[in-house]
Enzyme design. Structure first.
Site, PDB file in Angstrom:
ATOM      1  N   ARG A  65     -30.240 -20.921 -10.964  1.00  0.00           N
ATOM      2  CA  ARG A  65     -29.838 -20.789  -9.554  1.00  0.00           C
ATOM      3  C   ARG A  65     -29.556 -22.147  -8.921  1.00  0.00           C
ATOM      4  NH1 ARG A  65     -33.600 -20.577  -6.065  1.00  0.00           N
ATOM      5  NH2 ARG A  65     -34.958 -19.233  -7.297  1.00  0.00           N
ATOM      6  N   TYR A  89      -9.397 -11.248   8.061  1.00  0.00           N
ATOM      7  CA  TYR A  89     -10.012 -10.332   7.122  1.00  0.00           C
ATOM      8  C   TYR A  89     -11.128  -9.562   7.838  1.00  0.00           C
ATOM      9  CZ  TYR A  89     -12.661  -8.737   3.119  1.00  0.00           C
ATOM     10  OH  TYR A  89     -13.342  -7.966   2.233  1.00  0.00           O
ATOM     11  N   LYS A 107      -9.311 -13.495  -5.149  1.00  0.00           N
ATOM     12  CA  LYS A 107      -7.894 -13.203  -4.943  1.00  0.00           C
ATOM     13  C   LYS A 107      -7.025 -14.126  -5.812  1.00  0.00           C
ATOM     14  CE  LYS A 107      -9.862 -10.456  -1.988  1.00  0.00           C
ATOM     15  NZ  LYS A 107     -10.084 -10.817  -0.602  1.00  0.00           N
TER      16      LYS A 107
HETATM   17  C1  LIG Z   1     -11.140 -10.730   0.333  1.00  0.00           C
HETATM   18  C2  LIG Z   1     -11.180 -11.728   1.418  1.00  0.00           C
HETATM   19  C3  LIG Z   1     -12.389 -12.263   1.872  1.00  0.00           C
HETATM   20  C4  LIG Z   1     -13.732 -11.791   1.338  1.00  0.00           C
HETATM   21  O1  LIG Z   1     -13.947 -12.171   0.021  1.00  0.00           O
HETATM   22  P1  LIG Z   1     -14.802 -11.311  -1.051  1.00  0.00           P
HETATM   23  O2  LIG Z   1     -14.613 -12.094  -2.298  1.00  0.00           O
HETATM   24  O3  LIG Z   1     -14.221  -9.939  -1.088  1.00  0.00           O
HETATM   25  O4  LIG Z   1     -16.204 -11.309  -0.551  1.00  0.00           O
HETATM   26  C5  LIG Z   1     -12.346 -13.229   2.858  1.00  0.00           C
HETATM   27  N1  LIG Z   1     -11.174 -13.646   3.385  1.00  0.00           N
HETATM   28  C6  LIG Z   1      -9.993 -13.146   2.987  1.00  0.00           C
HETATM   29  C7  LIG Z   1      -8.730 -13.640   3.609  1.00  0.00           C
HETATM   30  C8  LIG Z   1      -9.950 -12.169   2.008  1.00  0.00           C
HETATM   31  O5  LIG Z   1      -8.773 -11.665   1.624  1.00  0.00           O
END
Ligand SMILES: *Cc1c(COP(=O)(O)O)cnc(C)c1O
Length: 386
Positions: free
Chosen positions: A54, A107, A205
């Protein structure tokens, strides 16, 4: 990062930053270190600072060096998800009573985190149109905010906000300027170089890029803030696992070339949609008609892979979202495969009925790296069937 890394172009950086061959074994690719604990040569005598999984792991270190380098920051800190990264950053930077000024098109999970998780602990929230510098200046004049939270291009309306302008306004008001760079990725936009204090990512993403790993990151040049965030990474524990870190590193190596193709395909798709009589509106910063086009042309090195479109009404949008074949109906974005989503009931269901609610006519596309002709044929068939 070495001085050599700093001088290299972005496509070289994503492949090499933090990825020197292992001096002991010659591994060209960073090894996947699964061990949760590390031998001590005498009590407290650690070999390379690693003690427990961790607090630190060599695979995670390689990812964090890569993340810092590609955003041009001194500190990269990785997390188990984008929201975990945001949570650690917000708790590191805020005290009860502090306020966040949030863009009105972000988001949905970011809004939910601040309003519903941190709200009960005394964090306050105000919402403003971040693409309107005058509105932001007026909001800051009315009451100070501790954080200006900027998402550009925004999700799902693809609004463009002026990072340099907001950084200047925020700094005059003593606010920390945070940019969620998930949509553009550092291949297309470098917020720290434009004056932002912190970049956050959902590496789930574009950075991961293959829809096979959830993760997040905070990158900054502020030493004291980085130390606080790193303390929360360790003390609250939302760390990236070694396998997740390894997959994210592998994804990042192709970021430059993927973003180029995502942008080309999205541009072709946006132009096709803009000329289609079933489509009421197209939101894509690469279109000359987009209100943020000139700003995006200056601020970005490409317009990215996300395109939103509006159909005649909600039922038509829902039908369309359920009738493509190559575009897969699914949440998330930024993978090599094309996805589409009906935000009102999917990604943005958590902001329904709030100031961040999205139009019911809206469908969001995450344009992948397939052949553009195939993508357009799929959309054409689904639109014609409406
Ligand atoms: C998906 C997303 C998040 C959140 O991220 P996770 O990995 O799903 O927790 C935050 N900001 C944007 C712009 C996103 O597309």
């Amino acid at each position: 990062m070495t001085d050599h890394d700093a001088a290299r172009g972005f496509a070289s950086l994503v492949v090499h930053a933090g990825q020197s061959p292992d001096p002991a074994t010659g591994d060209v690719i960073p090894a996947l270190h699964m061990s949760t604990t590390f031998v001590q040569d005498g009590i407290g005598n650690l070999r390379q600072g690693y003690e427990y999984g961790r607090s630190g792991n060599p695979t995670r270190t390689a990812l964090e060096a890569q993340l810092a380098a590609i955003e041009g920051g001194a500190h990269g800190i990785s997390f188990s998800s984008g929201l975990a990264a945001e949570d650690a950053l917000l708790r590191a930077a805020l005290q009860p009573g502090d306020e966040v000024l949030l863009g009105n098109d972000v988001y949905g999970g970011t809004y939910r985190l601040i309003a519903r998780v941190l709200g009960p602990w005394g964090i306050r929230l105000r919402v403003v149109d971040m693409s309107d510098l005058e509105a932001v200046a007026a909001a800051l004049a009315e009451r100070l905010a501790k954080i200006l939270w900027v998402e550009t291009p925004s999700n799902p309306m693809l609004k463009i906000s002026d990072i340099a302008g907001l950084a200047a306004l925020g700094h005059d008001a003593g606010a920390l300027v945070v940019v969620d760079n998930t949509f553009a990725s550092p291949a297309l936009q470098q917020p720290l170089a434009l004056g932002a204090d912190v970049v956050v990512h959902s590496t789930t993403k574009y950075l991961g890029g293959h829809s096979d790993v959830v993760g997040g990151a905070v990158v900054t040049n502020h030493d004291a803030l980085a130390e606080q965030v790193r303390f929360l990474q360790f003390a609250a524990g939302a760390v990236s696992g070694p396998h997740d870190a390894w997959l994210t590193t592998r994804g990042i190596k192709t970021l430059a070339i993927r973003m180029q193709r995502h942008s080309e395909n999205a541009d072709a798709v946006a132009r096709f949609l803009a000329g289609h009589d079933r489509v009421a509106r197209v939101h894509y910063p690469g279109l000359e008609s987009h209100p943020g086009h000139d700003l995006a042309s200056r601020q970005m090195r490409g317009f990215g892979g996300i395109v939103s479109l509006e159909l005649a009404d909600g039922p038509a949008a829902r039908r369309f979202a359920e009738s493509t074949r190559l575009f897969t109906l699914a949440e998330s974005l930024g993978g090599v495969e094309s996805l589409l989503n009906y935000p009102d009931e999917m990604t943005h269901a958590s902001v329904r009925g709030t100031e961040l609610a999205v139009p019911v006519e809206l469908v969001r596309l995450s344009v992948g790296i397939e052949d553009a002709d195939d993508l357009i044929a799929d959309l054409d068939r689904a639109l014609s069937a409406l």
